[in-house]
Write a protein that holds these residues in place. Structure first.
Motif, short mmCIF file in Angstrom:
data_model
loop_
_atom_site.label_atom_id
_atom_site.label_comp_id
_atom_site.label_asym_id
_atom_site.label_seq_id
_atom_site.Cartn_x
_atom_site.Cartn_y
_atom_site.Cartn_z
N TRP A 58 0.92 -1.28 0.07
CA TRP A 58 -0.11 0.12 0.06
C TRP A 58 0.83 1.27 -0.17
N LYS A 59 0.82 1.97 -0.66
CA LYS A 59 1.64 3.36 -1.04
C LYS A 59 0.88 4.45 -0.08
N SER A 60 1.35 4.12 0.82
CA SER A 60 0.52 5.19 2.04
C SER A 60 1.61 5.16 3.23
N GLU A 61 1.55 6.40 4.16
CA GLU A 61 2.43 6.32 5.26
C GLU A 61 1.79 5.64 6.24
N GLN A 62 0.67 5.12 6.20
CA GLN A 62 -0.04 4.27 7.16
C GLN A 62 0.42 2.51 7.01
N TYR A 73 7.00 2.63 9.21
CA TYR A 73 5.79 3.10 9.00
C TYR A 73 6.05 3.82 7.72
N GLY A 74 4.97 3.63 6.89
CA GLY A 74 5.32 4.09 5.44
C GLY A 74 5.92 3.53 4.57
N TRP A 75 5.31 3.78 3.02
CA TRP A 75 6.05 2.95 1.95
C TRP A 75 7.31 3.55 1.61
N ILE A 142 -0.57 -5.05 0.27
CA ILE A 142 -0.27 -5.54 1.59
C ILE A 142 -0.13 -4.25 2.56
N THR A 143 -1.06 -4.33 3.68
CA THR A 143 -1.10 -3.01 4.52
C THR A 143 -0.31 -3.34 5.82
N MET A 144 0.06 -4.60 6.09
CA MET A 144 0.69 -4.81 7.22
C MET A 144 1.51 -6.00 6.88
N ASP A 145 2.87 -6.06 7.01
CA ASP A 145 3.98 -6.93 7.00
C ASP A 145 4.69 -7.30 8.19
#
Length: 149
Positions: A58-62, A73-75, A142-145
């Protein structure tokens, strides 16, 4: 009588068209789409293309990434860490993912558990991962790895 027959024929044709439209809208099973996304990551890694590999995230700071006792944290931070730890093709080696389970949590979220294996000239590190994969903007990412050796 003739009119009734034409009416039935018209209704059946409309029903057939609606069924074709419905069948055309059915997409692949989400677990297949998720496995394909991970296969794309594996292929990108093995080409030495970390930027393409990161497209699975996920291309996000989250974005959350946990590994080696560190939280990231963050892409952008995740990509920078990959580039620092794997500066060239030799360091990247050959990656193989083995998916043990994809558990759908909803229509838009899944948990993926598996193993990663690297083959390099000097060593062959291996480990496990747990991923939270979510469908965002019509893409599984993927939002959490959480990966470990």
């Amino acid at each position: 009588m003739l009119r009734q027959g034409l009416m039935k024929k018209h209704i059946l044709q409309c029903f057939a068209v609606l069924m074709l439209l419905f069948v055309g809208q059915v997409s692949a099973v989400p677990t297949d789409d998720i496995a394909q996304m991970l296969k794309g990551q594996e292929d990108a890694w093995n080409r030495g293309d970390l930027d393409a590999y990161m497209q699975g995230y996920w291309k996000s700071e989250q974005l959350r990434f946990v590994s080696n006792g560190k939280f990231r944290y963050g892409w952008d931070e995740t990509l920078a860490a990959y580039k620092k730890n794997y500066p060239n093709k030799e360091a990247l080696g050959e990656l193989k993912f083995t998916i043990k389970e994809i558990k759908m949590l909803s229509n838009y979220a899944a948990m993926v558990v598996g193993r990663w294996d690297l083959k390099r000239q000097k060593d062959a590190p291996t480990g496990v991962f747990t991923l939270l994969v979510e469908k965002i903007d019509d893409r599984w990412v993927i939002t959490m790895d959480h990966s470990s050796d």
